[in-house]
Design a protein around this motif. Structure first.
Motif, mmCIF file in Angstrom:
data_model
loop_
_atom_site.group_PDB
_atom_site.id
_atom_site.type_symbol
_atom_site.label_atom_id
_atom_site.label_comp_id
_atom_site.label_asym_id
_atom_site.label_seq_id
_atom_site.Cartn_x
_atom_site.Cartn_y
_atom_site.Cartn_z
ATOM 1 N N LYS A 184 73.146 17.106 -69.995
ATOM 2 C CA LYS A 184 74.424 17.641 -69.507
ATOM 3 C C LYS A 184 75.412 16.506 -69.254
ATOM 4 O O LYS A 184 76.580 16.592 -69.635
ATOM 5 N N LEU A 188 78.136 17.350 -72.051
ATOM 6 C CA LEU A 188 79.281 18.185 -71.658
ATOM 7 C C LEU A 188 80.517 17.292 -71.587
ATOM 8 O O LEU A 188 80.528 16.298 -70.852
ATOM 9 N N ASP A 190 83.522 17.274 -70.290
ATOM 10 C CA ASP A 190 84.163 16.960 -69.008
ATOM 11 C C ASP A 190 83.340 15.950 -68.225
ATOM 12 O O ASP A 190 83.862 14.974 -67.680
ATOM 13 N N ILE A 191 82.042 16.221 -68.175
ATOM 14 C CA ILE A 191 81.167 15.374 -67.360
ATOM 15 C C ILE A 191 81.013 14.006 -68.015
ATOM 16 O O ILE A 191 81.043 12.978 -67.345
#
Lengths: 433, 495
Positions: A184, A188, A190-191
């Motif tokens: 993640k 991901l 954004d992260i």
């Protein structure tokens, strides 16, 4: 001991390999045998009553969800993880004791076969304490480190591989998700972008703040070491006073000073200027510089005291010799003072870097409560540790938080080990002895 | 060989010792039995808020309950814990209070994971006196079933605080167009804006920093919520069954961009303190000194405003008791002006506006109430306590002691005045209740950031810097970003 030598060994050795302490008892080593047997029995009983169940629980993390309304207790995944971990620690400890048990019975057996007398318990302890005193001295600290350091660290590492957090908190059951949290963070968008932006700023922050604090302290120490400075004790008292005030009080005081309602803006507006948003949403570089300044205010006194102590051990003959050779003051500083101080303080420098890398308080107190555009649950001044806090405490994403902290741990470990191993403090340990 | 000489004897001894050890270990692991029994007093640990403690209400409540239930063997004591203790973290392990008093948003975060009990609310004596809206604050739907997990006590909403002696001398002539005896600037936001402008224009101090009108921390969603909810914005949407849908974040819904425009206009009449929490920190002394004509706060801070004003009077030479009496008489607390401009333009003269040009002011509020920990060992006794604490006598005592606005209609009517007004505001939908789901935790920081950024625009403009939100489209876009940030905070990592 391999299978062949075990097959050839005597019955007490075989017995001890099967049931700890039984061989010792057969050789009438009563106290030692009883102690080993006690450990064996306690471990067996523990495994039957709890251990086996805890190990199974470690892998399942629970199968029955609690329902507090109905009063059904169910499984608590986090406790199961902790108990499973403890069970593994106990098993490792058991095998360590078992290994010492086999070595001991082989030693006894060897002596008996050679017709030598086997020492009694008190004598054995006495010999052990004499020959292996380091084990006796270190056993309690090592046990303490295992329980209070290693166990929580391993627990935190394991949490990074679970989905603990968000909506999945007890009484809901937690599951193992492998590298899901790391995936993640790195997949991901954004992260991922937040992580790399914060990481870059975090490294810059750690380098800059360590440099400023270290050389700021050294500069002050050198300045106050000058013969021409009058009332040294008086001047030294000021940084010490700054150091004596609790850090978070200092940070809150600076937050107030730089706020819109604080004295700095008061004087600016009184003089006819416009209030300046030192720490607000547009602050950007201003807030970062204020963070460096506040951190220097808090940390420079420590570096100054350390450098003052080290400088007092300098051999003044070196400077005399250098002066005679025509070395300038700057050359003397570069060639004599700096190598000596850096050599003595390399480990401190590393801990200071790590401390600054993980400096939670500065931006939490100065500029908490902002999530900026382009950042996921973070602001442009947040360090990884602040982001970790936002994720794990403010937003309950414990699994992700643990994964971030594991990454921080890896970065800081690699850095500290590399710097330390390559430093002269490690490679030329006896240079200044 | 040694082992051969007493082989049998040694083996028997080893076996016997092993058996004894094993037996002892087994015996030692037995579970301790419960020590509860007949005749023992049940002790309930009650978690109340700090104000109830400091003002002495909790002590009176506990004394009254203990006196009434001494024959039934139930005793209530102060839980002596932080008022925001984490029941989810402590409760399952046997710690935490038996009964807790908290705001609905906080209390109901426990309900989703069943850390507080669902209650048969019809069994409580207060049931028929409390409006449905207040009960709904403690409603939760789990697996298609509706449960109520709290008993309402009082309503909280942001209020306006001002000094009566700071009203303009000619307000009845100049600022009461409808002649209803209430100043226009306390009835609609355009007149409050106009009066604030008037004060700013007449600030003759050297740095123009001594006379302000309406002042509030505009970055604070709770205190400045009227700029969102009055224009159709909402926190979370609703599913068909009436439950909250946290995937539908609605701060940008309706005409909220108009509200943000109004917020920006209002910011221009304040100082930069409205961007951070400066006004929240200094409002008590600034209202007391007269620098702020009125400021926003919650009813439970009334005492702090009075305290600062009394201190000012003492400095002016009054005795402590006279200063206190004068401060209590002079310090007023009222609801926010009831009307906002539908187009979000506060600068329009209210005299030129018709009925359709207004929208009702809706502020964010909360209902405080009692919940019962699921981990209590004395459920029935806890229910008895909550029933007692929400009885007419106790709620009246609470209202008299703490100045709260009760959710019990009988007490609210008897108290009259502002208490009754707040009660009616709740019934009439002028208070947007904080959603009672866990996801609400994720709204505060993203909204604080965006509201702070929009308020800052007023000062960017003043300082000749680039304005970030020059029109309604950019404001709308900012609100949509805020919605996305809230959504991301809730869902990005929860899969």
């Amino acid at each position: 001991m391999d299978k062949k030598s075990l097959r050839k060994s005597s019955f007490p050795v075989k017995a001890s390999a099967l049931i700890m302490g039984s061989g010792q008892l057969m050789y009438k080593q009563w106290v030692k045998g009883l102690l080993y047997l006690l450990v064996f029995a306690a471990t067996v009983v523990y495994m039957i009553l709890m251990g086996a169940e805890d190990i199974v629980g470690f892998f399942t993390l629970g199968t029955e969800e609690a329902d507090p309304w109905l009063g059904t207790s169910g499984d608590d995944s986090v406790i199961m993880l902790l108990r499973g971990l403890l069970a593994f620690f106990i098993i490792i400890a058991f095998f360590a004791v078992h290994f010492s048990n086999i070595r001991d019975i082989l030693e006894i057996d060897k002596k008996v076969r050679a017709g030598k007398p086997v020492p009694g318990f008190v004598k054995s302890v006495s010999i052990f304490m004499d020959r292996k005193f380091y084990i006796v001295a270190l056993i309690l600290p090592v046990a303490g480190v295992l329980v209070f350091n290693i166990l929580p660290i391993v627990f935190m590492i394991l949490i990074a591989f679970t989905n603990y957090g968000g909506d999945t908190v007890p009484p809901k059951l937690v599951d193992w998700i492998g590298f899901g949290n790391f995936v993640k963070i790195l997949s991901l968008s954004d992260i991922k972008s937040t992580f790399f932006k914060i990481l870059a700023w975090n490294i810059l922050w750690a380098v800059l703040s360590t440099f400023i604090n270290y050389f700021g302290g050294l500069f002050l120490a050198l300045l106050l070491n000058k013969k021409c400075v009058k009332g040294k004790a008086f001047w030294r008292a000021f940084p010490i006073l700054a150091y004596a005030v609790p850090g978070f009080i200092t940070m809150l005081a600076f937050k107030f000073m730089f706020s819109y309602g604080g004295p700095i803006n008061y004087y600016i507006t009184s003089a006819g200027g416009s209030a300046v948003g030192f720490l607000d949403i547009d602050a950007g570089i201003k807030a970062k510089l204020i963070g460096l300044f506040v951190n220097a205010w808090i940390s420079i006194p420590t570096s100054m005291l350390l450098a003052t102590g080290i400088l007092s051990n300098m051999n003044t003959d070196l400077y005399e010799a250098a002066s005679i050779d025509g070395a300038s003051k700057w050359k003397q500083f570069i060639k004599i003072t700096l190598p000596f101080v850096i050599f003595s303080t390399t480990p401190v420098l590393i801990t200071s870097f790590i401390g600054n890398f993980n400096n939670f308080g500065i931006f939490y107190f100065l500029r908490g409560g902002l999530y900026m555009d382009g950042y996921f649950l973070a602001s442009d001044t947040d360090l990884l540790i602040n982001w970790l806090y936002n994720l794990s405490i403010d937003n309950n994403y414990y699994g992700i938080g643990a994964a971030v902290s594991l990454i921080i741990f890896i970065i800081t470990s690699i850095f500290s080990l590399t710097v330390y191993v390559r430093s002269s403090a490690y490679r030329r340990e006896d240079t200044f002895r | 060989m040694i082992y051969g000489t007493g082989k049998k004897k040694v083996k028997i001894m080893v076996s016997a010792i092993a058996c004894v050890l094993a037996a002892q270990t087994f015996t030692g692991c037995g579970k301790e039995s419960s020590v509860t029994g007949g005749g023992e007093t049940i002790v309930l640990h009650i978690l109340e808020n700090d104000t109830a403690k400091s003002e002495g209400y909790l002590e009176e409540l506990l004394n009254a309950f203990n006196e009434a239930y001494k024959d039934k063997g139930i005793q209530a004591v102060d839980a002596n814990m932080d008022e925001y203790t984490d029941l989810a973290a402590n409760g399952p392990y046997g710690y935490g209070p038996d009964v807790l008093y908290q705001a609905n948003d906080k209390l109901m975060t426990y309900a989703e994971d069943k850390h507080i009990l669902s209650l048969a609310i019809e069994d409580f004596e207060c049931y028929e006196y409390v409006p449905e809206e207040a009960w709904d604050a403690f409603k939760i739907v789990l697996d298609g079933e509706t449960y109520y997990c709290g008993v309402p006590v009082n309503i909280q909403e942001p209020m306006l605080f001002y000094r009566a002696d700071m009203m303009p001398e000619n307000w009845e002539e100049e600022w009461d167009d409808d002649g209803n005896g209430v100043a226009d600037f306390f009835e609609n936001w355009n007149d409050l804006y106009a009066y604030s402008s008037y004060l700013r224009e007449n600030d003759t101090s050297s740095n123009k920093d001594s006379r302000y009108g309406f002042m509030a921390s505009l970055n604070n969603l709770y205190l400045s919520s009227q700029f969102i909810f009055s224009y159709g914005g909402y926190v979370f949407g609703q599913n068909d069954d009436g439950t909250l849908d946290s995937t539908d974040v609605g701060f940008s819904a309706g005409n909220t961009a108009y509200g943000m425009n109004a917020l920006k206009q209002m910011a221009a009449l304040m100082n930069e303190g409205c961007i951070d929490d400066t006004i929240t920190l200094n409002r008590y002394e600034k209202v007391a000194s007269g620098a702020y004509f009125c400021a926003v706060s919650t009813p439970d801070t009334y005492g702090l405003f009075v305290e600062k004003l009394a201190l000012k009077y003492e400095e002016e030479g009054l005795s402590a008791s006279d200063a206190q009496a004068k401060a209590e008489e002079n310090l007023c607390m009222i609801e926010m002006p009831a009307l906002m401009p539908a187009d979000g333009d506060l600068s329009t003269d209210s005299a030129d506006m018709g009925e359709d040009d207004w929208v009702n002011t809706i502020v964010m509020g909360g209902v405080n109430g009692y919940g019962i920990s699921s981990y209590t060992e004395h459920r029935e006794a806890c229910i008895e306590f909550v029933d007692f604490a929400t009885s007419y006598e106790m709620i009246k005592l609470r209202a008299d002691t703490l100045g709260i606005a009760p959710t019990r209609s009988d007490v609210a009517q008897e108290q009259g005045g502002l208490t009754d007004m707040i009660f009616n505001s709740l019934s009439e939908g002028r208070i947007y209740l904080m959603p009672s789901i866990k996801a609400v935790d994720q709204i505060w920081v993203p909204m604080q950031t965006i509201m702070s950024d929009i308020a800052k625009d007023a000062f960017r403009e003043r300082n000749g810097e680039t304005v970030k939100y020059p029109d309604l489209n950019s404001l709308q876009s900012a609100l949509e970003t805020a919605d996305k940030n809230v959504y991301d905070a809730i869902y990005t990592l929860s899969d």
